[in-house]
Design a protein around this motif. Structure first.
Motif, mmCIF file in Angstrom:
data_model
loop_
_atom_site.group_PDB
_atom_site.id
_atom_site.type_symbol
_atom_site.label_atom_id
_atom_site.label_comp_id
_atom_site.label_asym_id
_atom_site.label_seq_id
_atom_site.Cartn_x
_atom_site.Cartn_y
_atom_site.Cartn_z
ATOM 1 N N ARG A 49 0.806 -1.219 0.000
ATOM 2 C CA ARG A 49 0.000 0.000 0.000
ATOM 3 C C ARG A 49 0.840 1.271 0.000
ATOM 4 O O ARG A 49 0.465 2.258 -0.601
ATOM 5 C CB ARG A 49 -0.938 0.002 1.204
ATOM 6 N N ILE A 50 1.959 1.246 0.697
ATOM 7 C CA ILE A 50 2.714 2.481 0.860
ATOM 8 C C ILE A 50 3.692 2.745 -0.286
ATOM 9 O O ILE A 50 4.025 3.895 -0.568
ATOM 10 C CB ILE A 50 3.430 2.527 2.225
ATOM 11 N N THR A 51 4.132 1.708 -0.972
ATOM 12 C CA THR A 51 5.146 1.878 -2.010
ATOM 13 C C THR A 51 4.733 2.870 -3.105
ATOM 14 O O THR A 51 5.526 3.754 -3.450
ATOM 15 C CB THR A 51 5.542 0.515 -2.606
ATOM 16 N N PRO A 52 3.528 2.799 -3.666
ATOM 17 C CA PRO A 52 3.169 3.790 -4.694
ATOM 18 C C PRO A 52 3.143 5.232 -4.150
ATOM 19 O O PRO A 52 3.543 6.166 -4.845
ATOM 20 C CB PRO A 52 1.771 3.356 -5.154
ATOM 21 N N LEU A 53 2.707 5.380 -2.916
ATOM 22 C CA LEU A 53 2.676 6.709 -2.310
ATOM 23 C C LEU A 53 4.086 7.238 -2.094
ATOM 24 O O LEU A 53 4.371 8.410 -2.367
ATOM 25 C CB LEU A 53 1.898 6.661 -0.996
ATOM 26 N N VAL A 54 4.979 6.392 -1.622
ATOM 27 C CA VAL A 54 6.381 6.791 -1.455
ATOM 28 C C VAL A 54 6.949 7.235 -2.798
ATOM 29 O O VAL A 54 7.637 8.264 -2.883
ATOM 30 C CB VAL A 54 7.221 5.631 -0.862
ATOM 31 N N ALA A 55 6.665 6.495 -3.849
ATOM 32 C CA ALA A 55 7.187 6.845 -5.171
ATOM 33 C C ALA A 55 6.717 8.237 -5.602
ATOM 34 O O ALA A 55 7.522 9.051 -6.067
ATOM 35 C CB ALA A 55 6.766 5.794 -6.191
ATOM 36 N N TYR A 58 8.411 10.948 -3.306
ATOM 37 C CA TYR A 58 9.849 11.086 -3.544
ATOM 38 C C TYR A 58 10.140 11.676 -4.916
ATOM 39 O O TYR A 58 11.082 12.461 -5.061
ATOM 40 C CB TYR A 58 10.550 9.744 -3.348
ATOM 41 N N VAL A 59 9.377 11.329 -5.926
ATOM 42 C CA VAL A 59 9.566 11.943 -7.247
ATOM 43 C C VAL A 59 9.304 13.445 -7.162
ATOM 44 O O VAL A 59 10.063 14.251 -7.728
ATOM 45 C CB VAL A 59 8.681 11.267 -8.315
ATOM 46 N N ALA A 60 8.267 13.844 -6.449
ATOM 47 C CA ALA A 60 7.976 15.272 -6.287
ATOM 48 C C ALA A 60 9.124 15.986 -5.578
ATOM 49 O O ALA A 60 9.543 17.079 -5.995
ATOM 50 C CB ALA A 60 6.674 15.460 -5.514
ATOM 51 N N VAL A 61 9.646 15.381 -4.521
ATOM 52 C CA VAL A 61 10.755 15.993 -3.779
ATOM 53 C C VAL A 61 12.000 16.088 -4.661
ATOM 54 O O VAL A 61 12.659 17.131 -4.714
ATOM 55 C CB VAL A 61 11.052 15.215 -2.480
ATOM 56 N N LEU A 62 12.320 15.034 -5.356
ATOM 57 C CA LEU A 62 13.505 15.045 -6.218
ATOM 58 C C LEU A 62 13.391 16.085 -7.325
ATOM 59 O O LEU A 62 14.352 16.819 -7.603
ATOM 60 C CB LEU A 62 13.744 13.652 -6.811
ATOM 61 N N ALA A 63 12.229 16.167 -7.942
ATOM 62 C CA ALA A 63 12.035 17.153 -9.014
ATOM 63 C C ALA A 63 12.133 18.575 -8.475
ATOM 64 O O ALA A 63 12.771 19.442 -9.084
ATOM 65 C CB ALA A 63 10.687 16.930 -9.695
ATOM 66 N N ALA A 64 11.512 18.827 -7.342
ATOM 67 C CA ALA A 64 11.557 20.163 -6.748
ATOM 68 C C ALA A 64 12.971 20.526 -6.307
ATOM 69 O O ALA A 64 13.406 21.668 -6.482
ATOM 70 C CB ALA A 64 10.582 20.255 -5.576
ATOM 71 N N CYS A 65 13.680 19.569 -5.751
ATOM 72 C CA CYS A 65 15.069 19.827 -5.336
ATOM 73 C C CYS A 65 15.936 20.150 -6.551
ATOM 74 O O CYS A 65 16.750 21.080 -6.506
ATOM 75 C CB CYS A 65 15.632 18.627 -4.587
ATOM 76 N N ALA A 66 15.765 19.411 -7.618
ATOM 77 C CA ALA A 66 16.541 19.678 -8.835
ATOM 78 C C ALA A 66 16.242 21.080 -9.363
ATOM 79 O O ALA A 66 17.163 21.807 -9.755
ATOM 80 C CB ALA A 66 16.231 18.624 -9.892
ATOM 81 N N ALA A 67 14.978 21.457 -9.376
ATOM 82 C CA ALA A 67 14.613 22.792 -9.849
ATOM 83 C C ALA A 67 15.185 23.875 -8.947
ATOM 84 O O ALA A 67 15.677 24.907 -9.422
ATOM 85 C CB ALA A 67 13.088 22.915 -9.931
ATOM 86 N N ALA A 68 15.148 23.655 -7.651
ATOM 87 C CA ALA A 68 15.630 24.657 -6.699
ATOM 88 C C ALA A 68 17.138 24.843 -6.785
ATOM 89 O O ALA A 68 17.646 25.941 -6.541
ATOM 90 C CB ALA A 68 15.230 24.268 -5.278
#
Length: 136
Positions: A49-55, A58-68
């Motif tokens: 149940r949690i794996t898709p939510l983690v994905a 984490y993708v949102a965090v990684l993308a935002a960090c890259a942009a920042a």
């Protein structure tokens, strides 16, 4: 300013902190209470149940960090660093521990809970830094 790298970072770190604190305060304590006979079923259900939510988080965090990082100030760098600690703790500690927890093992569960607290603190620190980046 909507759509700036800082506001994207703020949104992603807020999402991550909310998710992580929920896991730390609600999800993992319940998981840790699971008895040995029920462990395999409950842990397996949790993982599925949690794996898709983690994905997604984490993708949102990684993308935002890259942009920042494209035009980062000190607060952006702090938010990215704290996010890296949280995500790195997942990759190096929490995920491997979950993989080893096919049967209940109190020692491994305790290590998982400790790693999870590190992720929670790091995700909240990332959020605080992201707020500072927006206000700068």
């Amino acid at each position: 300013m909507p759509g700036t790298p800082e506001t994207l970072l703020l949104g992603a770190t807020a999402l991550h902190a909310g998710f992580q604190v929920t896991v730390t305060v609600l999800v993992y304590p319940r998981l840790a209470e699971t008895s040995a006979p029920d462990w395999r079923r409950v842990h397996g259900r949790h993982s599925r149940r949690i794996t898709p939510l983690v994905a997604v988080v984490y993708v949102a965090v990684l993308a935002a960090c890259a942009a920042a990082l494209a035009d980062a100030g000190p607060a952006d760098v702090a938010a990215v660093a704290a996010s890296a600690v949280a995500l790195g703790t997942t990759a190096t500690l929490a995920a491997p521990l979950h993989g080893r927890l096919t049967e209940r093992d109190d020692r491994l569960v305790a290590r998982l809970l400790r790693a999870d607290r590190v992720r929670a603190v790091a995700s909240v620190l990332a959020l605080v830094a992201a707020v500072a980046a927006v206000l700068a």
